[in-house]
Design an enzyme around this catalytic site. Structure first.
Site, short mmCIF file in Angstrom:
data_model
loop_
_atom_site.label_atom_id
_atom_site.label_comp_id
_atom_site.label_asym_id
_atom_site.label_seq_id
_atom_site.Cartn_x
_atom_site.Cartn_y
_atom_site.Cartn_z
CG HIS A 96 43.56 42.24 38.30
ND1 HIS A 96 44.31 43.29 37.97
CD2 HIS A 96 44.22 41.94 39.68
CE1 HIS A 96 45.27 43.90 38.88
NE2 HIS A 96 45.22 42.87 39.82
CB THR A 97 37.29 40.80 38.09
OG1 THR A 97 37.33 40.64 39.24
CG2 THR A 97 36.15 39.79 37.48
CD GLN A 98 41.43 38.59 33.22
OE1 GLN A 98 41.67 38.87 31.88
NE2 GLN A 98 42.46 39.10 33.87
CB SER A 99 34.57 37.18 32.39
OG SER A 99 35.06 36.10 32.84
CG ASP A 107 40.85 43.88 40.53
OD1 ASP A 107 40.14 42.84 39.72
OD2 ASP A 107 41.31 43.60 41.63
#
Lengths: 274, 260
Positions: free
Chosen positions: B32-35, B136
């Site tokens: 998933h998008t972490q940053s 996410d």
């Protein structure tokens, strides 16, 4: 010997191109007691005759509030109507939750239309045995929709469904031009007069058997809403009184609430809907 | 010929040799998008008596690199509302496609009920909250502007957590620190919105964009400016900052390669 072989399910056409199960469902609507709906530029009104199954029982509800801005009237199987009504309530709530708005009427009605149509095309299912009048106000003003078990939905200016509804429709057709300009009270009285046309002799509109549902704009052209509300019992007394006043016939309305019961009204021998 | 579904659309082994299946691996972790990666900076917006003015510059940064200098970060919705995107640009593009789809679906209704700005904002905030609940998130901070169901100016924000906020003036990112105090001088509360003219509101927003360009190192001097009123949307995507004055820069010490 020669039975109709084409009415066992709702997926088989008869050689004449008919689907009998759907037509039978439409008959169930005609068995229900009559409901009338009509719209003006500012209001949508539903009126209904309630029946009691027996002298000792309460009267079966005919009008339901779906959301602040929508209500419906039923003719036919009450239990099927409750399924549709609950579904509509949920859809309206989810629309408020995700979009923060009142469900547009046409969208709502086409949802139940689609739902009912599926039942006419799947083996092992049966059509809903109920007809609905859906009245409400949305961004585009007041609306009235008719819903039939076939899944057909139509926007109407005025409509009546149920037993002996033809009499009410005749009244509505005769007075159609007046409705648009009617105020709240006038529109309700037109509805009640249409309802009265359907009554058999020795039967009257009473505070026990009459329901009135109203929804509308507080002021024409403004956004303020008079929420859908069902009026029963004492709340409909004044309307019924003003109705008896405007008839020249000085018949005394005997307060006899449906002695012979619902059987007579719904019987097959009666002339309903040609 | 190999007719197994697994082989569909792949080069034939008998012609091209065995396919290297290691490229097909799907059993790795689903990340998933972490940053955020490519980002847009501030969006600023202010209500005035007949509508809302919004602005965002045309820069998409890759870290501190000014990577794309022609990225439009304000979009229209149904000719009645506008959305300004701060944060991740790929997530903005995802939302952009999603909103286009939504507006097409909405336009298919026989009678034209289009979602107003309030509905749109509610929907987007639910969408953002849904995604953060899946761990996410869509890494954006959105401003939604338009008119509400009563035709009054509407302005509200929604962030990557689904948090919503509404105020007569709003700004995302750096703008919340640098532009908000300026805008609040003109519209401290809802009542003062009625006294602000369109021209003044545009002037204030342009001033904010200038301050942001002076002080935000991830900003650009070319920007988009949108005005939404009951008559529709005027969106101009190639505005330039005018009358810049860097005189104040002389007095700034302690950064970069300065030695004195």
């Amino acid at each position: 010997m020669f039975r109709n072989n084409y009415d066992n399910d709702s997926v088989t056409f008869s050689p004449q191109g008919r689907i009998f199960q759907v037509e039978y469902a439409a008959e169930a609507v005609k068995q229900g007691s009559v409901v009338v709906g009509l719209v003006s530029k500012t209001h949508a009104v539903l009126v209904a005759i309630k029946r009691n199954a027996e002298e000792l029982s309460s009267y079966q509800k005919k009008l339901f509030a779906v959301d602040e801005h929508v209500g419906l009237a039923i003719a036919g199987l009450t239990s099927d109507a409750r399924v549709l009504s609950n579904f509509m309530k949920q859809q309206c709530l989810s629309q408020r939750l995700t979009y923060d708005r009142a469900m547009p009427l046409e969208t709502l009605v086409s949802l139940i239309g689609d739902k009912a149509q599926l039942n006419t095309q799947h083996y092992g299912k049966r059509p809903y045995g109920v007809g609905l009048l859906v009245a409400g106000v949305d961004e585009t003003g007041p609306h009235l929709f008719e819903f039939q078990p076939s899944g057909m939905t139509q926007e109407m200016l005025a409509c009546a469904i149920g037993a002996r509804s033809q009499m009410a429709r005749t009244y509505l057709e005769k007075n159609l031009d007046k409705f648009a300009a009617c105020g709240r009270e006038e529109l309700i009285l037109h509805g009640l007069r249409a309802l009265k046309e359907t009554l058999v002799q020795e039967r009257f509109l009473t505070v026990e058997n009459t329901s009135v549902g109203v929804v509308g704009l507080k002021e024409p052209g403004k956004k303020g809403l008079e929420f859908f509300k069902v009026h029963d019992g004492a709340e409909v007394k004044d309307w019924i009184n003003s109705l008896t006043n405007d008839t020249e016939v000085a018949e005394e309305p005997t307060e006899e609430p449906a002695a012979e019961g619902s059987a007579a009204e719904g019987s097959d021998s009666m002339q309903v809907d040609p | 010929m190999d007719h197994r579904p697994q082989a569909w659309g792949r080069p034939r082994d008998d012609v091209y040799g065995a396919y290297d299946a290691s490229y097909m691996q799907t059993n790795g972790p689903n990340q998933h998008t972490q940053s955020p990666v490519v980002t847009g900076t501030s969006v600023v917006a202010i209500k005035f008596k007949d509508g809302v003015v919004m602005a965002a510059d045309n820069l998409a940064s890759y870290g501190s690199l000014a990577r794309f200098t022609d990225v439009k970060r304000i979009r229209t919705f149904a000719d009645t509302s506008i959305v300004g995107f701060g944060g991740d640009v790929s997530d903005m593009q995802y939302l952009d496609r999603h909103l286009t789809e939504l507006s097409i679906d909405e336009a298919y209704q026989q009678t034209a009920h289009t979602l107003n700005a309030r509905s749109l904002h509610k929907y987007l905030s639910k969408l953002l909250y849904h995604r953060r609940s899946k761990f996410d998130p869509l890494w954006n901070h959105l401003l939604v502007a338009g008119l509400d169901e009563e035709g009054k100016p509407f302005l509200a924000a929604a962030d990557l957590l689904g948090t919503t906020f509404s105020s007569p003036s709003l700004a995302t990112g750096f703008g919340s620190m640098l532009a908000q105090p300026i805008m609040r001088r003109y519209v401290p509360d809802e009542e003062s919105v009625a006294n602000l003219t369109r021209d003044k509101a545009v002037e204030v927003v342009r001033e904010c964009m200038k301050v942001l360009f002076y002080r935000d190192a991830r900003s650009l001097d070319s920007y988009s400016l949108a005005v939404v009123t009951k008559d529709g949307i005027e969106l101009s995507e190639n505005e330039k900052l005018e009358k810049q004055s860097w005189a104040f820069a002389d007095r700034i010490k302690g950064y970069g390669t300065q030695t004195v």
